[in-house]
Design a protein around this motif. Sequence first.
Motif, PDB file in Angstrom:
ATOM      1  N   ALA A  62      38.451  22.690  83.193  1.00 22.54           N
ATOM      2  CA  ALA A  62      38.602  23.055  84.647  1.00 22.54           C
ATOM      3  C   ALA A  62      38.149  24.845  84.559  1.00 22.54           C
ATOM      4  CB  ALA A  62      40.147  23.028  85.058  1.00 22.54           C
ATOM      5  N   VAL A  63      38.170  25.136  85.484  1.00 23.29           N
ATOM      6  CA  VAL A  63      37.956  26.461  86.245  1.00 23.29           C
ATOM      7  C   VAL A  63      36.526  26.964  85.348  1.00 23.29           C
ATOM      8  CG1 VAL A  63      38.854  28.695  86.124  1.00 23.29           C
ATOM      9  CG2 VAL A  63      40.293  26.851  86.152  1.00 23.29           C
ATOM     10  N   ASP A  64      35.422  25.960  85.444  1.00 30.57           N
ATOM     11  CA  ASP A  64      34.031  26.495  84.818  1.00 30.57           C
ATOM     12  C   ASP A  64      34.124  26.745  83.414  1.00 30.57           C
ATOM     13  OD1 ASP A  64      33.059  26.103  87.367  1.00 30.57           O
ATOM     14  OD2 ASP A  64      33.486  28.439  87.858  1.00 30.57           O
ATOM     15  N   GLY A  65      34.920  26.053  82.786  1.00 31.40           N
ATOM     16  CA  GLY A  65      35.200  26.308  81.374  1.00 31.40           C
ATOM     17  C   GLY A  65      35.665  27.611  80.961  1.00 31.40           C
ATOM     18  N   LYS A  66      36.177  28.401  81.766  1.00 26.30           N
ATOM     19  CA  LYS A  66      36.811  29.550  81.268  1.00 26.30           C
ATOM     20  C   LYS A  66      38.119  29.360  80.355  1.00 26.30           C
ATOM     21  CE  LYS A  66      35.642  32.293  85.290  1.00 26.30           C
ATOM     22  NZ  LYS A  66      35.858  32.987  86.672  1.00 26.30           N
ATOM     23  N   ILE A  67      38.924  28.191  80.383  1.00 23.53           N
ATOM     24  CA  ILE A  67      40.056  28.064  79.688  1.00 23.53           C
ATOM     25  C   ILE A  67      39.917  27.573  78.086  1.00 23.53           C
ATOM     26  CG2 ILE A  67      42.195  26.890  79.582  1.00 23.53           C
ATOM     27  CD1 ILE A  67      41.917  28.893  81.951  1.00 23.53           C
ATOM     28  N   ILE A  75      49.607  26.832  78.017  1.00 27.31           N
ATOM     29  CA  ILE A  75      49.816  26.201  79.260  1.00 27.31           C
ATOM     30  C   ILE A  75      50.507  24.930  79.185  1.00 27.31           C
ATOM     31  CG2 ILE A  75      48.830  25.435  81.519  1.00 27.31           C
ATOM     32  CD1 ILE A  75      46.640  27.449  80.930  1.00 27.31           C
ATOM     33  N   ALA A  76      49.985  24.169  78.436  1.00 26.49           N
ATOM     34  CA  ALA A  76      50.514  22.795  78.024  1.00 26.49           C
ATOM     35  C   ALA A  76      52.013  22.566  77.630  1.00 26.49           C
ATOM     36  CB  ALA A  76      49.762  21.718  77.122  1.00 26.49           C
ATOM     37  N   ASP A  77      52.264  23.892  76.560  1.00 23.45           N
ATOM     38  CA  ASP A  77      53.497  23.982  76.033  1.00 23.45           C
ATOM     39  C   ASP A  77      54.599  24.664  77.192  1.00 23.45           C
ATOM     40  OD1 ASP A  77      52.970  22.927  73.736  1.00 23.45           O
ATOM     41  OD2 ASP A  77      52.498  25.070  72.645  1.00 23.45           O
ATOM     42  N   ASP A  84      52.738  33.850  89.013  1.00 26.43           N
ATOM     43  CA  ASP A  84      53.415  35.148  88.019  1.00 26.43           C
ATOM     44  C   ASP A  84      53.543  34.510  86.566  1.00 26.43           C
ATOM     45  OD1 ASP A  84      53.996  36.898  90.075  1.00 26.43           O
ATOM     46  OD2 ASP A  84      55.981  36.213  90.474  1.00 26.43           O
ATOM     47  N   ASP A  85      54.009  33.214  86.317  1.00 27.50           N
ATOM     48  CA  ASP A  85      53.897  32.810  85.074  1.00 27.50           C
ATOM     49  C   ASP A  85      52.598  32.578  84.647  1.00 27.50           C
ATOM     50  OD1 ASP A  85      56.757  32.555  85.156  1.00 27.50           O
ATOM     51  OD2 ASP A  85      56.301  30.294  85.502  1.00 27.50           O
ATOM     52  N   MET A  86      51.700  32.335  85.438  1.00 28.35           N
ATOM     53  CA  MET A  86      50.096  32.204  85.109  1.00 28.35           C
ATOM     54  C   MET A  86      49.798  33.624  84.463  1.00 28.35           C
ATOM     55  SD  MET A  86      49.012  29.142  84.912  1.00 28.35           S
ATOM     56  CE  MET A  86      47.188  29.635  84.979  1.00 28.35           C
ATOM     57  N   ARG A  87      50.117  34.545  85.412  1.00 33.03           N
ATOM     58  CA  ARG A  87      49.604  36.103  85.112  1.00 33.03           C
ATOM     59  C   ARG A  87      50.218  36.295  83.668  1.00 33.03           C
ATOM     60  NH1 ARG A  87      50.771  36.610  90.491  1.00 33.03           N
ATOM     61  NH2 ARG A  87      48.851  36.852  91.623  1.00 33.03           N
ATOM     62  N   LEU A  88      51.305  36.194  83.372  1.00 36.28           N
ATOM     63  CA  LEU A  88      51.855  36.657  82.082  1.00 36.28           C
ATOM     64  C   LEU A  88      51.032  35.789  80.901  1.00 36.28           C
ATOM     65  CD1 LEU A  88      55.825  36.272  82.845  1.00 36.28           C
ATOM     66  CD2 LEU A  88      54.383  38.279  82.309  1.00 36.28           C
ATOM     67  N   LEU A  89      50.654  34.401  81.289  1.00 34.05           N
ATOM     68  CA  LEU A  89      49.870  33.673  80.098  1.00 34.05           C
ATOM     69  C   LEU A  89      48.455  34.539  79.884  1.00 34.05           C
ATOM     70  CD1 LEU A  89      50.719  29.950  80.689  1.00 34.05           C
ATOM     71  CD2 LEU A  89      51.376  30.978  78.795  1.00 34.05           C
ATOM     72  N   PHE A  90      47.887  34.932  80.644  1.00 30.07           N
ATOM     73  CA  PHE A  90      46.733  35.808  80.713  1.00 30.07           C
ATOM     74  C   PHE A  90      46.737  37.105  80.645  1.00 30.07           C
ATOM     75  CE2 PHE A  90      45.552  31.378  82.734  1.00 30.07           C
ATOM     76  CZ  PHE A  90      44.563  31.187  82.042  1.00 30.07           C
ATOM     77  N   ALA A  91      47.799  37.706  80.329  1.00 29.42           N
ATOM     78  CA  ALA A  91      47.963  39.124  80.341  1.00 29.42           C
ATOM     79  C   ALA A  91      47.296  39.690  79.166  1.00 29.42           C
ATOM     80  CB  ALA A  91      49.561  39.722  80.301  1.00 29.42           C
ATOM     81  N   LYS A  92      47.206  39.190  78.056  1.00 30.24           N
ATOM     82  CA  LYS A  92      46.590  39.657  76.777  1.00 30.24           C
ATOM     83  C   LYS A  92      45.370  39.054  76.497  1.00 30.24           C
ATOM     84  CE  LYS A  92      50.690  41.340  74.018  1.00 30.24           C
ATOM     85  NZ  LYS A  92      51.423  41.086  73.047  1.00 30.24           N
ATOM     86  N   SER A  96      39.552  37.033  82.681  1.00 31.06           N
ATOM     87  CA  SER A  96      40.551  37.175  83.803  1.00 31.06           C
ATOM     88  C   SER A  96      40.202  36.163  85.028  1.00 31.06           C
ATOM     89  CB  SER A  96      40.174  38.361  84.690  1.00 31.06           C
ATOM     90  OG  SER A  96      38.550  38.559  84.710  1.00 31.06           O
ATOM     91  N   LEU A  97      41.096  35.550  85.615  1.00 34.95           N
ATOM     92  CA  LEU A  97      40.823  34.491  86.598  1.00 34.95           C
ATOM     93  C   LEU A  97      41.239  34.961  87.953  1.00 34.95           C
ATOM     94  CD1 LEU A  97      42.442  31.579  84.684  1.00 34.95           C
ATOM     95  CD2 LEU A  97      40.138  32.016  84.869  1.00 34.95           C
ATOM     96  N   LYS A  98      40.598  34.407  89.054  1.00 38.50           N
ATOM     97  CA  LYS A  98      40.865  34.599  90.349  1.00 38.50           C
ATOM     98  C   LYS A  98      42.365  33.968  90.745  1.00 38.50           C
ATOM     99  CE  LYS A  98      36.193  35.206  91.392  1.00 38.50           C
ATOM    100  NZ  LYS A  98      35.015  34.762  92.169  1.00 38.50           N
ATOM    101  N   ASN A  99      42.865  34.195  91.830  1.00 36.91           N
ATOM    102  CA  ASN A  99      44.297  33.426  92.419  1.00 36.91           C
ATOM    103  C   ASN A  99      43.649  32.203  92.430  1.00 36.91           C
ATOM    104  OD1 ASN A  99      46.110  35.595  91.981  1.00 36.91           O
ATOM    105  ND2 ASN A  99      46.090  36.112  94.166  1.00 36.91           N
TER     106      ASN A  99
END
Length: 121
Positions: A62-67, A75-77, A84-92, A96-99
């Motif tokens: 998904a998402v053009d292979g950015k993941i 994410i699966a775990d 907000d949860d998604m932003r926490l996962l990508f914080a470090k 960077s993903l758009k909304n």
Amino acid sequence: MIGKNTVSKEPIPAAKVKSILEEFAEENELSYEQNLTLSHVSSFSKLTEEDALKLILELTGAVDGKITEKIAVHIADLLPQDLDDMRLLFAKERVSLKNEEMEEILDIVDKYDAIIVDDEE
């Protein structure tokens, strides 16, 4: 000694850790650390191993292979429920993903979250 040799280094979902430890426990006695790990993953892993692997595969496409696989496993775990949860996962992470892209990921996760709700009923 724990962790003497690293056999391989790859991210795996908690559901797979659970199945590996359960199989190992059938023939061997688990150490203290292994028992703690098994207890933890039994309590917190929500998906079956098959569903977790399907979700990871779907997320990496998904998402053009950015993941990356590492992020897909997180994410699966955790099965984030909102942006907000998604932003926490990508914080470090360096990506960077758009909304809209995060919403797409949440839509994918929601399909698997519905499986959990159906199983609990």
